[in-house]
Write an enzyme that holds these catalytic residues in place. Sequence first.
Site, PDB file in Angstrom:
ATOM      1  CG  HIS A   1      -2.144  -0.827   1.062  1.00 33.60           C
ATOM      2  ND1 HIS A   1      -2.125  -2.191   1.247  1.00 33.60           N
ATOM      3  CD2 HIS A   1      -3.430  -0.509   0.720  1.00 33.60           C
ATOM      4  CE1 HIS A   1      -3.349  -2.674   1.034  1.00 33.60           C
ATOM      5  NE2 HIS A   1      -4.162  -1.682   0.719  1.00 33.60           N
TER       6      HIS A   1
ATOM      7  CE  LYS B   1      -4.106   0.145   4.703  1.00 32.23           C
ATOM      8  NZ  LYS B   1      -5.568   0.204   4.581  1.00 32.23           N
TER       9      LYS B   1
END
Lengths: 235, 235, 235, 235
Positions: free
Chosen positions: C124, C128
Amino acid sequence: MGQAVIDSLTQSNQLGEVFNSQNEVTLEKLINSHAKTIIDCSIGEVFLKNLPLYLQAKQKVVVVATAWYDHLDEVKKLVDEHQGTLFWADNYSISMMVYKRLIEISCQMLKNNPEFDVYGLELHHTAKKDAPAGTTKQIGQLILNNFPAKKEILYDLPQGQITPETLHIASLRGGTDNIVHDFYFDSPDELIEIKHSAKSRKAFVTGILKATEFLNNQKPGVYTLKEMLAVKAAP
Amino acid sequence: MGQAVIDSLTQSNQLGEVFNSQNEVTLEKLINSHAKTIIDCSIGEVFLKNLPLYLQAKQKVVVVATAWYDHLDEVKKLVDEHQGTLFWADNYSISMMVYKRLIEISCQMLKNNPEFDVYGLELHHTAKKDAPAGTTKQIGQLILNNFPAKKEILYDLPQGQITPETLHIASLRGGTDNIVHDFYFDSPDELIEIKHSAKSRKAFVTGILKATEFLNNQKPGVYTLKEMLAVKAAP
Amino acid sequence: MGQAVIDSLTQSNQLGEVFNSQNEVTLEKLINSHAKTIIDCSIGEVFLKNLPLYLQAKQKVVVVATAWYDHLDEVKKLVDEHQGTLFWADNYSISMMVYKRLIEISCQMLKNNPEFDVYGLELHHTAKKDAPAGTTKQIGQLILNNFPAKKEILYDLPQGQITPETLHIASLRGGTDNIVHDFYFDSPDELIEIKHSAKSRKAFVTGILKATEFLNNQKPGVYTLKEMLAVKAAP
Amino acid sequence: MGQAVIDSLTQSNQLGEVFNSQNEVTLEKLINSHAKTIIDCSIGEVFLKNLPLYLQAKQKVVVVATAWYDHLDEVKKLVDEHQGTLFWADNYSISMMVYKRLIEISCQMLKNNPEFDVYGLELHHTAKKDAPAGTTKQIGQLILNNFPAKKEILYDLPQGQITPETLHIASLRGGTDNIVHDFYFDSPDELIEIKHSAKSRKAFVTGILKATEFLNNQKPGVYTLKEMLAVKAAP
C-alpha cells in the site's frame, strides 16, 4: 559451497589437490601441488592464517571465505608486498553484482527527482533462518548511501504511517527454493521495478569458476567482481 | 502533448506566448515575447524552419517535436555557431531514460557470459495503433548494439524454434492504460527482470518541464536527458 | 466515498435527495423523496438507527456504512419482517470479490497436496495508516479457513525460521497510489500467483452503482456481491 | 515422460513390469504381472489397441498417451461395458488444472462487466518448437467459451489497432526453462493477474503418480483431474 566447487572442478578435470582439516596447508605442499590458483573456501580466520603461504608459493588466490573483511586493508597490503594476485567477493553471483549496480545507478540518476519513492521486498524459502537476508541489508545500505531522501531503513512491520525518509523493505518467507529481491523506483506517473532471482546455488559456483578463469589473465593486484565485469564489458 | 504542456505552464503562471498556425513565429514576435525558453511542440519540419529564428532571438530551445533526427548534425552545428542552448529527447520520460541506461549496462556487464539469454515484452492499451511500439524498437536496437550474442530481432510470433542469435520481443495489447516494457536477462541459475510502466502521459510533461528548468542553468550547448540526469546525479 | 458516489449519480442525473447532518433523515422526507433506493454512506450507528425508516418507506437499501456487522442477524431479521430489499458489502470492489473467490478455490483444490505452500504480500501507498490492511486480514482468515495445513498467520518480520504451519503475509509500504495484494501457491515444481491491484478508489464507486442497479431487479431479501456476481455469471 | 515415471516408481519400489516395443503387451503378461494399475505412456494409437486388454485383465488404467481424444466417447463406452476404472488428462500438472479453473471462474464472474478486458501471455524456453503452446490454445478457447465479449483470438503480432472483440494472447520465447502462462482481467480501475509457472517437468510426474494413487480408492468409472481435485477439495 566448497564441495560444490570441488565437484565442478572434478567434473572438468581441473582439480588439483584438496586441503582441509585432514590435509592441512603447508608451504611445501602448496609448492608441490603445482597449482596455479588456490580457491579458499574456508572461514575468515583460516584464510588469514594461510594467505602468507599462498603468496610465498606464488599462487593466485580466489577467496570464497567470508568474515575477514575488517582485515581488508591488511590483506591488500600483504598481496601488494608479494606482488600477488587475489580475487574476493562477498557474493559470487554475477547477476547479483549486476543487480546491485543497477540499483546504485537508478538511485544516482533519480535522486534529485523528489517525486520518486524507493522501496523493496525480499522473498526467501521457509528454511531461511534469518530475516532480512544479509544481501538485503547490503542493498538497503547501498540505497541509503546513494539516495539522500532516505535517511533510515525499516525492516519491521510498520506501526502506523511511515515517514517519507523511511526506506521500507519487507521480508517474505514461503516456498522451497525462493531467493528473490525486488526493488521499486516509483513516482505518481512512472515506475521502474528491478527484480533478481537466484534459481539455485549453482549461480555462486559459476561465479567462483569464472573468477578463477579471469585471474589467469590478470597482472598482480586485488580484484573483485566489479573489475571482472568491467573488463568483460570493455569493447 | 503540446496542450498538456501549455496547461501545466499556465497553472504555474510560467507561460508566455503561444505560437501556432494562427499565430506564426516571427523573429520580431520572439524578441517581443521576452521568453527565456522556447518549448517547440510542433513537428520536425516546422522546428527546422523556426530554429534559426529562436537562435537569432537568443532564446533557449526545448525540442519536443520529433521526426527531424536525420538533421541532428546540422542542428548541432547551427546551435554551436550561434552559441545557442538546446535540449532534445525522443522520449521525455525521465524513468524511461533511466530504464534504457539500465538495459544498456546490463548488456555490457553480462555480454561475455554466454549462459545469459535476453528477451522482452511490451504491453500497451488496446487503442495503440502500431506494434511493436517505437520505444520498444529503440530498446531492441540498444540491446543489439550492446549484447553481441544477439544478431537480429524477432517481433513476430515465432514460426518454429528460434535461433540463439535471435532477440525475441513480444507485443501484447490489452486494457485501457497500459504502457509497459519488461526485459529479462536470464541464465539457468539466475534471472534479472527490469520493468518500466508509464502510469499516465503526465510523465512526459514532467520531463519537458524539468528539461526547461535544467536549461536555465546551463552554458551554451546541445543537451539531452543523459546530460540532465548525469548532472543531477553528481554529488 | 459518499461524495464520490454523489458526484457520479449527479453526473448521470440519477441523484435524488441527499441526507446528512444538515438534512437529517425522517420518514416523511423519505416518502416525499420518491427515491427507489437509498445508498447509506453513513457510519454503522447511524445506519442502524435509520434502517427502520427506510424499510417503512418501502425503499431498497444499499449499505456502504461499515462497523455494524455484529448486528448482521438483527438487520436480516428486520429486513425479512418488512419484506425489504437490502444489499451490503464490506468492500464494494467487484474484482476484490472475485479475487477472494479465486483464493478460496485455490485453497480448496490444493489443500490435500502437501507439497504446496501458501504465502502472500500486500503493498500500500505510504499514506496508509495501518499494517496489515483490513482486506489483507480478511484474506488471511479466508486461507486459514480453507487450507488446513496453515494454523496461524504471521504478519510481523519473522524472528528465526518459520514453522510449516505458519502462513506468512508481509506488508510493504511505498509509492503514492499502490493498493496491491499478491498471493502464491507454490510447490517445488509449480507456482500459481494471484495478484490484485486497485488502481483508484473509483473501483469502489463502480461497485456501489452496480449494486444499486442490481437491486432494481431483485425480489425482497438480503444480498451481497456474492449473489450479484453469481446472477451475472448465469448463462 | 515415460522414463521419468519409471524412475520415480522404481525409486519408491512401486514399479512392476515395464512394457515397450521389446516387451509388447499381451493379455497373459498383463494377468501375470499382478499389477493393480497400468500407466500408459505410449501414443494414442497404441493405447487404443491395448485398452481392451487392460480391461479384460481387470486392471485400472492411467492414460498419459495423447492424440486419441477424438475417440473419447468410444473409450468411455468400452470402460463402462467392462466396469473398468480409467483416468485421463491432457496435462497432468495439478496446478495447471487449478489454473484453468481460476481462469474459467474469473470469466464467469466478470463476463457481464464490460469495463473488464482480458488478455494474456505465454513464455516458453527457446527450445520450444511451436508457438503458441498447446496449453495456451486450450486456455484461449476456455476464455472464448466463458467470456462472451471476446469473439476471436489473435496470437500474431497485431497489424494496427485490435478490436474489442479480439482476445490477444502473445507468445514470448527466451531462457532455458521457462514454462509460464500469465492472464489479466483488467478494468480502468482494477486488475487481476493470474500467473502459472511450471518450474520443471517433475510437475507432470507428480500428477501422474497422484492420479494412480487416487484411482486405488475409486469405484469403476472414467475420471479426470477435475474429479480428483474435487474429491480432494471436499471437507
